[in-house]
Design an enzyme around this catalytic site. Structure first.
Site, PDB file in Angstrom:
ATOM      1  N   GLY B  30       0.691  -1.240   0.061  1.00 14.08           N
ATOM      2  CA  GLY B  30       0.012  -0.068  -0.037  1.00 14.08           C
ATOM      3  C   GLY B  30       0.787   1.259   0.015  1.00 14.08           C
ATOM      4  O   GLY B  30       0.484   2.258  -0.134  1.00 14.08           O
ATOM      5  N   CYS B 239     -28.667  -8.958 -15.947  1.00  8.47           N
ATOM      6  CA  CYS B 239     -28.006  -8.670 -17.174  1.00  8.47           C
ATOM      7  C   CYS B 239     -28.760  -9.073 -18.130  1.00  8.47           C
ATOM      8  O   CYS B 239     -29.422 -10.356 -18.237  1.00  8.47           O
ATOM      9  CB  CYS B 239     -26.731  -9.402 -17.397  1.00  8.47           C
ATOM     10  SG  CYS B 239     -26.079  -9.602 -18.917  1.00  8.47           S
ATOM     11  N   CYS B 242     -27.003 -12.304 -20.205  1.00 11.01           N
ATOM     12  CA  CYS B 242     -26.880 -13.582 -19.796  1.00 11.01           C
ATOM     13  C   CYS B 242     -27.625 -13.930 -18.562  1.00 11.01           C
ATOM     14  O   CYS B 242     -27.640 -15.036 -17.794  1.00 11.01           O
ATOM     15  CB  CYS B 242     -25.235 -13.829 -19.279  1.00 11.01           C
ATOM     16  SG  CYS B 242     -24.748 -12.899 -17.879  1.00 11.01           S
ATOM     17  N   CYS B 264     -23.789  -6.964 -18.408  1.00  3.64           N
ATOM     18  CA  CYS B 264     -22.524  -7.012 -17.413  1.00  3.64           C
ATOM     19  C   CYS B 264     -21.619  -6.239 -18.056  1.00  3.64           C
ATOM     20  O   CYS B 264     -21.170  -5.913 -19.176  1.00  3.64           O
ATOM     21  CB  CYS B 264     -22.078  -8.473 -17.602  1.00  3.64           C
ATOM     22  SG  CYS B 264     -22.997  -9.780 -17.027  1.00  3.64           S
ATOM     23  N   CYS B 270     -19.667 -12.285 -19.074  1.00  3.52           N
ATOM     24  CA  CYS B 270     -21.088 -12.736 -19.705  1.00  3.52           C
ATOM     25  C   CYS B 270     -21.071 -13.541 -20.673  1.00  3.52           C
ATOM     26  O   CYS B 270     -21.777 -14.485 -20.653  1.00  3.52           O
ATOM     27  CB  CYS B 270     -21.150 -11.234 -20.066  1.00  3.52           C
ATOM     28  SG  CYS B 270     -23.160 -10.765 -20.765  1.00  3.52           S
TER      29      CYS B 270
HETATM   30 ZN    ZN Z   1     -24.226 -10.730 -18.622  1.00  2.00          ZN
END
Ligand code: ZN
Lengths: 362, 278
Positions: B30, B239, B242, B264, B270
């Protein structure tokens, strides 16, 4: 099914072809690199500066390739220079040993070696010259009776003030390893070698605006600086390879140099004295060398214990934002897709609005 | 194939310098490690930091995936892939599971990354405190003293004004109980994926010349308060390609009346989800 239009391979190819077509479609004669180099020499000089690579041929090529977009040309030159191997660092140039083309002082009426006006737009009237619309031959020009300056050396004029201690000394505080802005990340407080490099390759417009702000009122004490000396000419470049043990000249470059005289009111420990701002550029870039010298002086404010009140005195403000390759990249990245982030904002603003409209929150 | 450039564009000395900085960054999770960033033939702000990190660690056997907004076919992702094809001549893939090296802008793939993978983030602004304190000299001190009150006050103010933290992307995290870190402009939806990730996470900021890293299996916590725990985005929709209800969705306007659809953002996810559901 709706398919998201997400550009891609084909779009990029077509876009590049359209760009090429834009340059070629009217079937005008191709500009020769030499023509750009010789007839657009101020553009070429700007690009070698901000591209920080002294190569006028490549600069002209970059201007041709970028179709005259100088910031794009600068970017092309930078991206080329980054791949070049670093053979040696030159020793500091001596600008008193100069083949002088122009040299003026606004602070002294006469100076040893004389004032030399040289080529300048300063006293031209800015009237369009319509005879250039159709100019067939450019090999005829008036051969003016140019007296060769007698002097071979032109020591800095303002050093005459040193005799009375009226002017701060220019101290050589460089160690053996000067900061290299092309290799080292920025650090703060910045050292002078660091900021001089950034200013030398900084955006001319940005530096001009900053220096203007300072002399117009957004600068320390609102004082009016004086041009001690401006030089434009040719100097030799030397390197001193360890295995040789002596200096050898590897070539010559054109430079513009500006020594600006400014004031300092002094403080408890130091009596009032003139201070300096210094600007140096590749090629003929007098306006920029003047702007640099004003910014340089302002950046020294912290060292003089002056109050930091204005943008031009603020190291991080000036040095982080002077580079136009960085600036143009980051500003134009806003046209890259951000729909993932924007979706997050949309999602949030709908939620916040709903909560408030339904009066159920807070 | 001869490219006319050194493998992966950068010269070997530069790559070595960057790899040293990467090692340092991994040792101090970090921490923003300054490095001698080079000028690249792509514009600053368009991925030069990520490109330099990728160029320094990529090998001939690597399989590279580049995404922007989660998609493999966005113009800038395509442009970066073309760059590496030209200077490395290596294998490129769209499949998250196949890639050994993934360079990303604004997303972490939905598919869980594994220990043999490295993800390289493009970073526009590495300093999470920059919007609160414009001076680098000051922010470096704040990190050194672990003085993060500014950030906590900012989040508190948002809660008191809006009822919740309104940061939806680049939502700050704490890495390994030490440094507050900018996760780059990924949606906060992706933040939990950073925690205990098996893959090595590298971050490159070209313009600002900083590299930072999150080693595998490192604790990454999104900043929050006990009474206002961190939450990720959710959608009422799924979505429309999908049918996924678990992925980050992009909103698409599909006609002039403003009718919208959701799909997506992760195109590879997807596609595989669609194949799986067939
Ligand atoms: Zn999707």
């Amino acid at each position: 099914m709706y398919v998201a239009v997400k550009g891609g391979e084909k779009a990029i190819k077509s876009s590049l072809k359209l760009l090429e077509k834009k340059r070629k479609e009217t079937g005008t004669k191709s500009i020769e690199i030499n023509q750009i180099k010789e007839q657009l020499s101020f553009a070429v000089d700007r690009v070698i500066n901000e591209g920080s690579l002294y190569d006028k041929d490549l600069s002209a090529l970059a201007i041709k390739q970028s179709q005259g977009d100088l910031v794009e040309a600068i970017f092309l030159l930078r991206a080329y220079r980054t791949t070049l191997e670093r053979y040696a660092y030159s020793t500091a140039i001596d600008t008193s040993k100069i083949i002088i083309k122009r040299r003026i002082s606004a602070s002294f009426k006469d100076i040893p070696g004389g004032q030399i006006l040289g080529p300048t737009f300063d006293y031209s009237h800015r009237l369009l010259d319509f005879s250039l619309m159709k100019e067939d031959e450019i090999n005829s020009y008036e051969n003016i009776n140019n007296q060769e300056p007698k002097n071979k050396e032109f020591p800095s004029v303002i050093d005459y003030l040193n005799n009375e201690n009226l002017l701060e000394q220019e101290i050589n505080n460089l160690n053996d390893n000067p900061f290299d802005v092309t290799r080292d990340p920025m650090k703060f407080p910045a050292s002078r070698d660091q900021w001089m490099q950034i200013l030398a390759r900084g955006d001319e417009g940005f530096l001009l605006g900053l220096s203007y702000s300072a002399i117009r009122g957004f600068g320390s004490k609102g004082t009016h600086p004086f041009v001690g000396e401006i030089k434009y000419g040719i100097v030799d470049i030397f390197i001193s390879p360890d295995e040789l043990g002596f200096e050898i000249c590897i070539g010559e470059i054109e430079i513009s140099e500006c020594q600006m005289i400014d004031q300092f009111e002094g403080n408890k420990n130091t009596p009032p004295q003139f201070t300096r701002g210094y600007g140096l550029t590749f090629g003929y870039n007098e306006r920029k060398s003047m702007a640099i010298s004003i910014v340089d002086r302002a950046l020294k404010s912290e060292g003089y214990g002056e109050e930091i009140k204005f943008p031009i005195q603020d190291q991080e403000f000036v040095l982080y934002h002077a580079d136009n390759v960085e600036a143009q990249g980051f500003v134009t990245h806003l046209k890259l897709p951000h729909y993932v982030d924007f979706q997050g904002e949309l999602n949030l603003i709908r939620k916040l609005r709903n909560e408030i409209l339904q009066g159920k929150k807070l | 194939m001869k490219t006319g450039f050194n493998f992966a564009y950068l010269d070997e000395a530069t790559k070595r310098m960057i790899r040293r900085k990467i090692l340092k960054a991994i040792c101090i999770p970090g921490y923003q490690c300054p490095f001698g960033g080079r000028e690249m033939p792509l514009a600053y702000g368009w991925g030069t930091g990520g490109i330099q990190v990728t160029a320094s660690i990529i090998g001939k056997q690597d399989i590279l995936k580049v995404i922007d907004q989660g998609a493999d076919d966005t113009t800038n992702a395509v442009s970066i892939k073309n760059f590496f094809k030209r200077v490395c001549n290596i294998m490129i893939t769209d499949r998250t599971a196949e890639a050994s090296l993934i360079q990303t802008r604004h997303r972490i793939p939905e598919t869980t990354l594994n220990k043999d993978q490295i993800i390289v983030y493009q970073v526009p602004q590495p300093e999470p405190l920059r919007k609160l304190e414009p001076k680098e000299k000051e922010t470096r001190k704040l990190h050194a003293y672990k003085e993060y009150a500014l950030m906590h006050v900012k989040l508190y103010e948002e809660i008191s004004q809006f009822g919740s933290v309104i940061k939806t992307w680049a939502y700050p995290v704490e890495t390994n109980n030490r440094y507050i870190t900018d996760p780059t402009p990924i949606p906060k939806f992706d933040n939990p994926k950073m925690n205990n990730m098996e893959a090595l996470q590298l971050f490159g900021a070209g313009r600002e010349k900083r590299i930072y890293a999150i080693p595998p299996y490192t604790k990454v916590k999104s900043l929050d308060f006990d009474d206002h725990p961190f939450e990720i985005q959710t959608w009422d929709e799924c979505c429309s390609i999908c049918g996924s209800t678990k992925s980050y969705l992009d909103e698409i306007i599909i006609n002039n009346e403003g009718k919208k659809n959701f799909i997506c953002s992760d195109t590879d996810f997807c596609k595989s989800n669609l194949e799986k559901n067939k």
